[in-house]
Design a protein around this motif. Structure first.
Motif, PDB file in Angstrom:
ATOM      1  N   ARG A 251       0.829  -1.207   0.000  1.00 52.87           N
ATOM      2  CA  ARG A 251       0.000   0.000   0.000  1.00 52.87           C
ATOM      3  C   ARG A 251       0.865   1.260   0.000  1.00 52.87           C
ATOM      4  N   PHE A 252       1.890   1.251   0.840  1.00 56.51           N
ATOM      5  CA  PHE A 252       2.714   2.450   0.979  1.00 56.51           C
ATOM      6  C   PHE A 252       3.806   2.527  -0.086  1.00 56.51           C
ATOM      7  N   GLU A 253       3.726   1.688  -1.087  1.00 53.12           N
ATOM      8  CA  GLU A 253       4.544   1.822  -2.283  1.00 53.12           C
ATOM      9  C   GLU A 253       3.710   2.197  -3.504  1.00 53.12           C
ATOM     10  N   SER A 254       2.408   2.297  -3.304  1.00 50.45           N
ATOM     11  CA  SER A 254       1.502   2.625  -4.401  1.00 50.45           C
ATOM     12  C   SER A 254       1.396   4.135  -4.569  1.00 50.45           C
ATOM     13  N   GLN A 255       1.532   4.613  -5.793  1.00 48.04           N
ATOM     14  CA  GLN A 255       1.416   6.041  -6.055  1.00 48.04           C
ATOM     15  C   GLN A 255       0.007   6.551  -5.782  1.00 48.04           C
ATOM     16  N   ASP A 256      -0.982   5.777  -6.160  1.00 55.03           N
ATOM     17  CA  ASP A 256      -2.365   6.218  -5.939  1.00 55.03           C
ATOM     18  C   ASP A 256      -2.664   6.368  -4.453  1.00 55.03           C
ATOM     19  N   PHE A 257      -2.222   5.407  -3.672  1.00 54.40           N
ATOM     20  CA  PHE A 257      -2.483   5.463  -2.228  1.00 54.40           C
ATOM     21  C   PHE A 257      -1.745   6.629  -1.579  1.00 54.40           C
ATOM     22  N   LEU A 258      -0.472   6.819  -1.945  1.00 56.29           N
ATOM     23  CA  LEU A 258       0.293   7.928  -1.373  1.00 56.29           C
ATOM     24  C   LEU A 258      -0.278   9.275  -1.802  1.00 56.29           C
ATOM     25  N   THR A 259      -0.710   9.373  -3.046  1.00 54.32           N
ATOM     26  CA  THR A 259      -1.321  10.624  -3.507  1.00 54.32           C
ATOM     27  C   THR A 259      -2.614  10.917  -2.759  1.00 54.32           C
ATOM     28  N   GLU A 260      -3.400   9.882  -2.492  1.00 48.24           N
ATOM     29  CA  GLU A 260      -4.641  10.066  -1.727  1.00 48.24           C
ATOM     30  C   GLU A 260      -4.343  10.571  -0.320  1.00 48.24           C
ATOM     31  N   ILE A 261      -3.281  10.036   0.309  1.00 46.26           N
ATOM     32  CA  ILE A 261      -2.896  10.518   1.643  1.00 46.26           C
ATOM     33  C   ILE A 261      -2.499  11.989   1.582  1.00 46.26           C
TER      34      ILE A 261
ATOM     35  N   GLN B   8       9.029   9.976   3.370  1.00 47.17           N
ATOM     36  CA  GLN B   8       8.556  10.455   4.665  1.00 47.17           C
ATOM     37  C   GLN B   8       7.814   9.393   5.458  1.00 47.17           C
ATOM     38  N   LEU B   9       7.375   8.316   4.821  1.00 45.21           N
ATOM     39  CA  LEU B   9       6.636   7.261   5.504  1.00 45.21           C
ATOM     40  C   LEU B   9       7.449   5.977   5.484  1.00 45.21           C
ATOM     41  N   ASP B  10       7.550   5.352   6.643  1.00 38.37           N
ATOM     42  CA  ASP B  10       8.276   4.086   6.778  1.00 38.37           C
ATOM     43  C   ASP B  10       7.324   3.059   7.365  1.00 38.37           C
ATOM     44  N   ALA B  11       6.868   2.136   6.516  1.00 39.87           N
ATOM     45  CA  ALA B  11       5.939   1.084   6.939  1.00 39.87           C
ATOM     46  C   ALA B  11       6.736  -0.156   7.305  1.00 39.87           C
ATOM     47  N   PHE B  12       6.573  -0.597   8.557  1.00 41.57           N
ATOM     48  CA  PHE B  12       7.345  -1.744   9.032  1.00 41.57           C
ATOM     49  C   PHE B  12       6.420  -2.699   9.781  1.00 41.57           C
ATOM     50  N   PRO B  13       6.032  -3.827   9.162  1.00 36.75           N
ATOM     51  CA  PRO B  13       5.282  -4.855   9.890  1.00 36.75           C
ATOM     52  C   PRO B  13       6.238  -5.726  10.698  1.00 36.75           C
ATOM     53  N   GLU B  14       6.070  -5.730  11.996  1.00 40.71           N
ATOM     54  CA  GLU B  14       6.956  -6.530  12.839  1.00 40.71           C
ATOM     55  C   GLU B  14       6.661  -8.012  12.630  1.00 40.71           C
ATOM     56  N   PRO B  15       7.674  -8.796  12.345  1.00 41.65           N
ATOM     57  CA  PRO B  15       7.438 -10.211  12.018  1.00 41.65           C
ATOM     58  C   PRO B  15       6.920 -10.998  13.217  1.00 41.65           C
ATOM     59  N   GLU B  16       5.916 -11.862  12.927  1.00 39.05           N
ATOM     60  CA  GLU B  16       5.389 -12.832  13.892  1.00 39.05           C
ATOM     61  C   GLU B  16       4.836 -12.192  15.158  1.00 39.05           C
TER      62      GLU B  16
END
Length: 672
Positions: free
Chosen positions: A97-107, A158-166
């Motif tokens: 999501r946070f690599e998508s241009q459309d999603f980032l533009t919407e934000i 400016q945005l860093d999305a990090f899902p913590e594993p497990e």
């Protein structure tokens, strides 16, 4: 014999041996004093830049929001699915999501768009005004000018999305130029992601629900005949009732057999589950052809064959009942109208299958309502919710302005230091004692201070007496005492180093101004010892005393045409002299240059009366090295005066090369 390492060290270090002088505290103080103006100007410029340049950058503020993913929500739709698999799917979608241009533009559009995230620096605005579009500093590509592309690039940094594993925790960190924007960006971006995720799940459930509701319908009811019979016989009604009872009996039996078949399959799966787990465990550690693995496979085959016989019997009974039911319906007058009957409404799909499908439809409807409720009200979310919203962090995560100011200060100080070093190295004048001693190999026996040159520029015999009296009364060394002591150090060096009566005083440079310093020294020297001293001044460029009028001169004395008494000026006739003087010749040209010969000078010196304790010969300017060499040969000792304000290292080296002799007792630094 030196080994290779010692030779290499000698080549690298060169003259920088420890036995030679090194810079000391006094040298660094002098460097500071000489370059005080440069340092002051450099510090002012550096300070101005350190105050203005940081204004073109912004500090970086950090704010993080944390969300948690619950794989089992209220509807229980997550049962039967691996929690880690579901979280891995959400984690991949979180990054995507946070690599998508459309999603980032919407934000970006939700928070103000280009005006908020694409602020132009004051330097860029100034350059555009100055250049007035004549030079385009940006890329002319259409892609580079697209707001969507630009905003996506900015927000991706400016945005860093990090899902913590497990762990099921999704972390989103925002880095912007204001703490409020970082907080809003993190919260809005995470909220938008959750809503997008819930929309996708609702959309997926709608597709499943639409498919099941369209293809699985309730059992159709029998349609009445278009033409109703006016009357029906008793036998016909009995047959219909018997057929209806038979049909009901067959349907009940069909449902019973379907239940038995489902139970048999469940029992088979339960019986085989434990054996399958054991087989998987063995296959992870043993080879496929290992006896234990082969035995477990045979055990699975035996269990499957045992339950297969029972299932086949039930399946055969089902087929027989279905055949009877089809035959009864085809012969019955009240049979159903199959023109609008879906194949899944047939009795083959009734029983436990229809019940399971109905339960699945209800489960999907319940899950859809739950997701819609979670989307509308964040407080009711159970599947994906924010546990720690982004906080307002007023402390900068990266203080870019402070770092820029420190970098400017460090760079400014470095440039000032480099300029000072270059200025000191490239300065040709011999004004530092340690560098003079290292470059020449000669010892500086005395340094004559000129710090109070204005007050003690001309030391007369009377002033010399006052300085000695002043020195005996003070407790701290002041300018007067410092001046007297500097001359007395030269006096001490002469007392220790001189081996004869004739002492030669040599200028190191062609433009040195040492006449006044030599006069002051001889006045102090003469008044200290109360003896007769004579100065033969050969320096017609900067004489100690310039003779006025005609008469015999020094050349006449060298050649024997004039007696000593005719060329000597007694101190009683001179104002401010404690020693006798033979002034230099008015000019030196033609045949007079041949007067400076060793034999003639030696004969002339023999004619000087013996009551003079020391005879000082002041050499000619440095360029007359032939004449000076002749004077040095007839002298017993020699001292080289180095004027720090006029003597260069080149002139000093050249003088010492021309006058190389073991009679030189050292250097006298003037003004260092």
């Amino acid at each position: 014999m030196k080994d290779f390492s010692e030779k290499l060290e000698e080549e690298i270090l060169g003259q920088w041996g420890r036995q030679k002088p090194l810079p000391d505290r006094i040298y660094f103080f002098k460097v500071f004093r000489r370059n005080f103006g440069l340092m002051g100007l450099g510090i002012l410029i550096t300070g101005a830049l350190a105050l203005t340049l940081p204004l073109i950058v912004d500090n970086t503020y950090k704010s993080s929001v944390y969300a948690i993913f619950d794989h089992v929500d209220v509807s229980g739709s997550g049962l039967g699915t691996s929690p880690q698999v579901r979280y891995n799917t959400v984690a991949r979608l979180f990054r995507a999501r946070f690599e998508s241009q459309d999603f980032l533009t919407e934000i970006a559009n939700k928070l103000g768009g280009r005006d908020v995230f694409m602020r132009e620096s004051p330097i860029g605005q100034l350059m555009q005004k100055v250049l007035k579009g004549r030079v385009n500093l940006l890329n002319d590509d259409a892609e580079a000018k697209d707001d969507k592309v630009i905003l996506a690039k900015v927000l991706s940094k400016q945005l860093d999305a990090f899902p913590e594993p497990e762990s099921g925790v999704l972390t989103l960190t925002a880095y912007t130029h204001t703490p409020k924007l970082s907080q809003d960006l993190a919260n809005q971006a995470m909220e938008l992601f959750i809503r997008k995720e819930l929309d996708e799940q609702i959309r997926s459930l709608d597709i499943k629900l639409n498919f099941l509701q369209k293809n699985i319908t309730k059992q159709p009811e029998a349609r009445s005949s278009r033409r109703a019979e006016p009357q029906e016989s008793r036998a016909s009604r009995v047959n219909k009732l018997q057929a209806a009872d038979k049909q009901t009996e067959l349907e009940d039996r069909l449902r019973t057999l379907n239940g038995q078949l489902d139970n048999a399959r469940i029992d088979r799966e339960q019986a085989m589950a434990e054996v399958k787990r054991e087989l998987v465990r063995l296959q992870t550690t043993l080879q496929p052809n290992h006896p234990q693995v082969v035995e477990k496979r045979k055990e699975l085959d035996v269990i499957a064959s045992q339950y297969a016989n029972n299932e086949n019997k039930i399946q055969n009974s089902l087929e027989a009942v279905r055949a009877q039911l089809r035959a009864l319906r085809s012969s019955s007058a009240l049979g159903p109208d199959v023109t609008n009957l879906d194949i899944r409404d047939s009795q083959d799909y009734q029983g436990s299958f229809f019940v399971a499908v109905s339960d699945r439809i209800k489960d999907i409807e319940l899950e859809r309502k739950n997701l819609i409720r979670q989307k509308d009200d964040p407080n009711l979310r159970t599947r994906l919710r924010i546990i720690y919203p982004a906080a307002y962090e007023p402390t900068p995560y990266k203080n870019n302005r402070r770092n820029m100011a420190l970098a400017v200060v460090a760079a400014g100080l470095g440039v000032i230091g480099i300029l000072i070093i270059l200025r000191e190295i490239r300065n040709p004048r011999a004004r530092d004692v340690w560098r003079v001693e290292r470059s020449t190999g000669q010892e500086i026996v005395a340094q004559i201070s000129l710090k109070s040159a204005n007050e003690f520029s001309d030391i007369t015999p009377n002033l010399a007496d006052k300085l000695r009296s002043h020195l005996s009364k003070i407790n701290r060394v002041d300018d007067a005492a410092r001046t007297l002591l500097s001359y007395r150090r030269l006096e001490l060096a002469m007392e220790r180093g001189c081996q004869g009566r004739v002492v030669m005083l040599i200028n190191a440079g062609p433009f040195d101004e040492t006449a006044l310093a030599i006069k002051n020294f001889l006045n102090i020297y003469a008044t200290d010892h109360q003896d007769d001293y004579l100065l033969i001044d050969c320096n017609l460029q900067d004489p100690v005393y310039r003779k006025v009028g005609d008469g015999p001169d020094l050349v006449d004395f060298w050649e024997g045409r004039a007696s000593f008494e005719k060329v000597m000026l007694p101190r009683e006739e001179l104002d401010g002299f404690a020693f006798d003087v033979i002034p230099p010749m008015p000019k030196l040209s033609g045949e007079k240059t041949r007067a400076f010969r060793e034999d003639r000078i030696e004969l002339a010196l023999d004619k000087i009366p013996g009551h003079y304790k020391k005879v000082f010969i002041r050499a000619m300017p440095e360029s007359h090295f032939i004449e000076n060499m002749a004077l040095l040969k007839v002298s017993s000792d020699g001292f080289v005066f180095v004027d720090a304000n006029h003597t260069s290292y080149f002139d000093l080296q050249r003088t010492l090369t021309h006058l190389k002799s073991d009679k030189l007792r050292g250097l006298v630094a003037l003004g260092t």
